[in-house]
Design a protein around this motif. Structure first.
Motif: not given
Lengths: 260, 147
Positions: B101-105, B21-22, B12-14, B16-19
Motif C-alpha cells: 500500500n505504501d510503495y505501489a503507486e 469514498p470513505k 481545482r484539486i489535482d 490524483k489527490y481526490v480521496r
C-alpha cells in the motif's frame, strides 16, 4: 559658567573600528536552488547562485538577495518572514524547514546549500507548490469549534489541565512541512497527513468541543491515522516543535478506546 | 516545450489527490491492533520454539525427522506450532500488505501484488495446517521405534 554640555550618560567609549554593520562577519555561500519554470522548460533543474552573506542572515535572506539582485524570476512564497505565517516551508539540505527560521551559519557553508520545494504536492513554479490538496484534508477534519450546548454570554471556561491535553497541537501554523515530509503522503497523496491529524487532535481533545466522535470517525478511514508508520519525519520537520507523531498516536488511542 | 498553466485560485484539486469514498469498516484499525497483539505473542512463541529446538538437549545436532515427529506427538507442540504458523503468516502478510500500500503507486500494481500475496498466504497456511494435523511419523521403512 561653562558652555560645555555634560556628556550623555548613555555614551559608551568604543574602541576605534568597533561597532556598525560592517562588523558582522560575512561569508561566501553557494545556494543550489531547484528551479522549475514551466513556461520555458519542461523539467526542473538545479541552478547555483554564489552569494556573500552576513552571519546573521537566514536562508530567506539569501533567496531575497537572489530575487532582488541576481535573478528576479525566482519564485517563492513568504509573508511574515518571522516563522509565524507558515508560507516559506521548503526542503533545505533535504530537510523540511522554514527558510525564515534557518540561519545560514547553522548550515554547512563549505558545501552548496540545496533549496527545493516541499515534496508530495503538485509543483507550480520554482519553490511554489499547489497547497490545495493539503488544505482540502485540513478542511475535511472540521478544524473549528462545534458545541451543541447553549451559547454562553461570556467566555467558555476551561481548566488548565483540560487545556494541557491539546496545548501542543494549537501551535500549528499550517506550513505543510510535516505532511510534505511524510513518506506515506509522498506515495499517492491520499493519506490525510500529519497536519490534518494535528488539527483534528486540537479539537478532539478540547473539552469545550462536542464533535470529537465525528472527527475520530473521519480519521478511522483507511487513509486516516492507521496509515501512519511512525517514521517521525513530521516531528523532526515541525518548525513549531509540535510532537506530531505523539499527537497521531493519541488520536489512534482515542479511536481504539472509543470502539473497544 | 511550454506546459499548460492552469488559472490560479480556481478551487481545482489535482485528481490524483481526490480521496476515494470513505471506508465504513474498522478493518485498518483491527489490522493495526492485530499487528501489535500478534507481535507480542510471536515473541513468546518464537523464543519458545528456538529454546526447545536449539538450546535443550544436544541443540542443533538433535534436529531430525524423528525430533519433529517426537514433538508433534504432543498436542501442546502441535498447538504451539499451529499458532506460530498462523500468527507469523498473518502478521507477515499484513506487514507486506501495508508495504505494498505504501510503495505501489498505481492501483493496478497494488491489486496484482496483493492478489499474489493473498494466494501464497492461503496456500502456505492451508499446507502447513494440513501437515500439522495429518502428520504421520510412520513412513515406509521408518526407523522410529513406535512404528
Amino acid at each position: 559658567m561653562s558652555t560645555e554640555l555634560p556628556e550623555p550618560a548613555s555614551k559608551i567609549e568604543l574602541k576605534p573600528g568597533v561597532g556598525g554593520g560592517g562588523e558582522i562577519p560575512t561569508f561566501d555561500i553557494t545556494l543550489r536552488v531547484r528551479r522549475y519554470t514551466p513556461e520555458s522548460t519542461a523539467d526542473a533543474y538545479w541552478e547555483d547562485f554564489k552569494l556573500t552573506m552576513y552571519g546573521t542572515d537566514r536562508v530567506l535572506d539569501a533567496l531575497h538577495k537572489i530575487k532582488w539582485e541576481h535573478d528576479g524570476s525566482l519564485s517563492f512564497r513568504r509573508s511574515c518572514a518571522h516563522g509565524v505565517c507558515g508560507s516559506d516551508a521548503m526542503r533545505i539540505n533535504g530537510r523540511n524547514r522554514l527558510a525564515c527560521k534557518s540561519l545560514l551559519k547553522d548550515l554547512d557553508t563549505s558545501k552548496p546549500i540545496t533549496v527545493e520545494a516541499i515534496k508530495g504536492l503538485p509543483l507550480e513554479k520554482d519553490l511554489i507548490v499547489d497547497m490545495e490538496p493539503f488544505f482540502q484534508s485540513y478542511r475535511e477534519v472540521m478544524p473549528f469549534l462545534i458545541n451543541e450546548g447553549h451559547e454562553p454570554s461570556g467566555e467558555r471556561y476551561q481548566s488548565a489541565e483540560d487545556h494541557a491535553k491539546f496545548e501542543d497541537t494549537t501551535k500549528c501554523i499550517l506550513c505543510a512541512a510535516c505532511t510534505s515530509s511524510c513518506p506515506v503522503f509522498w506515495t499517492d497523496g491520499q493519506y490525510f497527513g500529519p497536519a490534518a491529524i494535528v488539527n483534528a487532535h486540537r479539537f478532539i481533545f478540547d473539552s469545550r468541543d462536542d464533535a470529537g466522535d465525528m472527527r475520530l470517525e473521519i480519521l478511522n478511514d483507511k487513509e486516516g491515522v492507521w496509515r501512519c508508520r511512525t517514521t517521525f519525519n513530521c516531528s523532526e520537520a515541525c518548525p513549531r516543535g509540535i510532537q506530531v507523531t505523539k499527537a497521531i498516536a493519541e488520536v489512534k488511542q482515542a479511536i481504539l478506546s472509543r470502539t473497544i | 516545450m511550454s506546459a499548460e498553466i492552469a488559472a490560479p485560485r480556481s478551487q481545482r484539486i489535482d485528481p490524483k489527490y481526490v480521496r476515494g469514498p470513505k471506508s465504513r469498516s474498522s478493518f485498518e484499525m483491527l489490522a493495526w491492533l492485530f499487528m501489535r497483539l500478534s507481535g507480542v505473542v510471536l515473541v513468546v512463541l518464537i523464543f519458545g520454539h528456538l529454546i526447545a529446538n536449539l538450546l535443550t538437549g544436544t541443540g542443533i545436532n538433535a534436529l531430525s525427522f524423528g525430533f519433529v515427529a517426537g514433538k508433534w506427538a504432543s498436542p501442546i507442540w502441535q498447538f504451539w506450532d499451529l499458532a506460530l504458523l498462523w500468527l507469523a503468516m498473518l502478521h507477515g502478510t499484513n506487514g507486506v500488505r501495508t508495504i505494498i500500500n505504501d510503495y505501489a503507486e498505481k492501483h493496478a500494481t497494488r491489486a496484482w501484488l496483493k492478489g499474489v500475496l493473498y494466494v501464497s498466504t492461503i496456500f502456505i497456511i492451508v499446507l502447513g495446517s494440513l501437515v500439522i494435523f495429518t502428520f504421520d511419523p510412520c513412513v515406509v521403512n521408518s526407523p522410529l521405534p513406535q512404528c
